[in-house]
Design a protein around this motif. Structure first.
Motif, PDB file in Angstrom:
ATOM      1  N   SER A  89      15.115  -3.652   3.768  1.00 23.85           N
ATOM      2  CA  SER A  89      14.900  -4.075   2.388  1.00 23.85           C
ATOM      3  C   SER A  89      13.770  -5.102   2.305  1.00 23.85           C
ATOM      4  O   SER A  89      12.912  -5.036   1.416  1.00 23.85           O
ATOM      5  N   ALA A  90      13.737  -6.033   3.251  1.00 29.13           N
ATOM      6  CA  ALA A  90      12.675  -7.045   3.275  1.00 29.13           C
ATOM      7  C   ALA A  90      11.314  -6.402   3.540  1.00 29.13           C
ATOM      8  O   ALA A  90      10.304  -6.799   2.943  1.00 29.13           O
ATOM      9  N   ILE A  91      11.273  -5.398   4.395  1.00 30.67           N
ATOM     10  CA  ILE A  91      10.016  -4.696   4.678  1.00 30.67           C
ATOM     11  C   ILE A  91       9.535  -3.952   3.430  1.00 30.67           C
ATOM     12  O   ILE A  91       8.341  -3.982   3.115  1.00 30.67           O
ATOM     13  N   ARG A  92      10.453  -3.316   2.720  1.00 22.51           N
ATOM     14  CA  ARG A  92      10.059  -2.617   1.479  1.00 22.51           C
ATOM     15  C   ARG A  92       9.523  -3.609   0.451  1.00 22.51           C
ATOM     16  O   ARG A  92       8.527  -3.352  -0.230  1.00 22.51           O
ATOM     17  N   ALA A  93      10.156  -4.773   0.352  1.00 24.42           N
ATOM     18  CA  ALA A  93       9.674  -5.811  -0.568  1.00 24.42           C
ATOM     19  C   ALA A  93       8.291  -6.290  -0.138  1.00 24.42           C
ATOM     20  O   ALA A  93       7.397  -6.481  -0.974  1.00 24.42           O
ATOM     21  N   GLN A 105       0.853  -4.539  -1.582  1.00 22.55           N
ATOM     22  CA  GLN A 105       0.080  -3.668  -2.465  1.00 22.55           C
ATOM     23  C   GLN A 105      -0.339  -4.384  -3.740  1.00 22.55           C
ATOM     24  O   GLN A 105      -1.385  -4.091  -4.302  1.00 22.55           O
ATOM     25  N   ALA A 106       0.464  -5.345  -4.183  1.00 23.69           N
ATOM     26  CA  ALA A 106       0.145  -6.111  -5.392  1.00 23.69           C
ATOM     27  C   ALA A 106      -0.799  -7.282  -5.098  1.00 23.69           C
ATOM     28  O   ALA A 106      -1.242  -7.961  -6.017  1.00 23.69           O
ATOM     29  N   GLY A 107      -1.077  -7.526  -3.816  1.00 26.20           N
ATOM     30  CA  GLY A 107      -1.951  -8.630  -3.448  1.00 26.20           C
ATOM     31  C   GLY A 107      -1.279  -9.991  -3.519  1.00 26.20           C
ATOM     32  O   GLY A 107      -1.952 -11.013  -3.557  1.00 26.20           O
ATOM     33  N   ASN A 108       0.047 -10.006  -3.535  1.00 23.33           N
ATOM     34  CA  ASN A 108       0.804 -11.254  -3.609  1.00 23.33           C
ATOM     35  C   ASN A 108       1.094 -11.741  -2.185  1.00 23.33           C
ATOM     36  O   ASN A 108       2.145 -11.461  -1.609  1.00 23.33           O
ATOM     37  N   THR A 109       0.148 -12.493  -1.636  1.00 23.17           N
ATOM     38  CA  THR A 109       0.205 -12.913  -0.236  1.00 23.17           C
ATOM     39  C   THR A 109       1.413 -13.797   0.068  1.00 23.17           C
ATOM     40  O   THR A 109       2.044 -13.648   1.115  1.00 23.17           O
TER      41      THR A 109
END
Length: 139
Positions: free
Chosen positions: A44-48, A54-58
């Motif tokens: 689940s953490a990997i999917r998040a 992909q959203a660029g939210n580092t």
């Protein structure tokens, strides 16, 4: 102002309720089910992390990958009993170590391929682990 306090109180209450649900599930789980929960949490953490990458939210990507790493290192790897598990436990330990390195590379370089590979490896092991549990429940 009281509406905001009410919403905040509701949020805290909902969070506490969710924690109780998770704690209850953990307390009533067999050792096998606990390992399944660890796999589920890491996946689940990997999917998040993928969504954040992909959203660029580092920042959130880093938090999600850190959570996955924590589960792999302090959950799955720490649960291995090398003495009783022998070669299988040793090989799983090496595999978890490799997954950890993939997750670090994914975080450091925003490398989706490393993230995908880590997810596939964990998912394969989790599937086998679930099958073992299903066979044990039927026996």
């Amino acid at each position: 102002m009281s509406t905001m306090r009410g919403a905040a109180a509701y949020g805290r209450g909902a969070g506490a309720y969710a924690r109780v649900g998770v704690e209850s599930a953990v307390m009533s789980a067999s050792p096998h089910q606990l390992i399944v929960m660890l796999f589920d949490g890491a996946l689940s953490a990997i999917r998040a992390a993928r969504i954040h990458m992909q959203a660029g939210n580092t920042v959130e990507k880093g938090k999600a990958i850190s959570k996955a790493l924590d589960i792999v290192n302090n959950g799955l790897l720490a649960a291995l009993d090398i003495e009783k598990g022998g070669e299988i436990a040793d090989r799983l330990g090496s595999l978890y170590d490799y997954v950890g390195r993939l997750l670090l590379a994914a975080n450091l370089h925003s490398d989706q391929e490393s993230l995908d590979q880590a997810e596939k490896l964990l998912d394969d092991i989790a599937s086998a682990w679930r099958e073992i549990g299903g066979a044990g429940a039927q026996g």
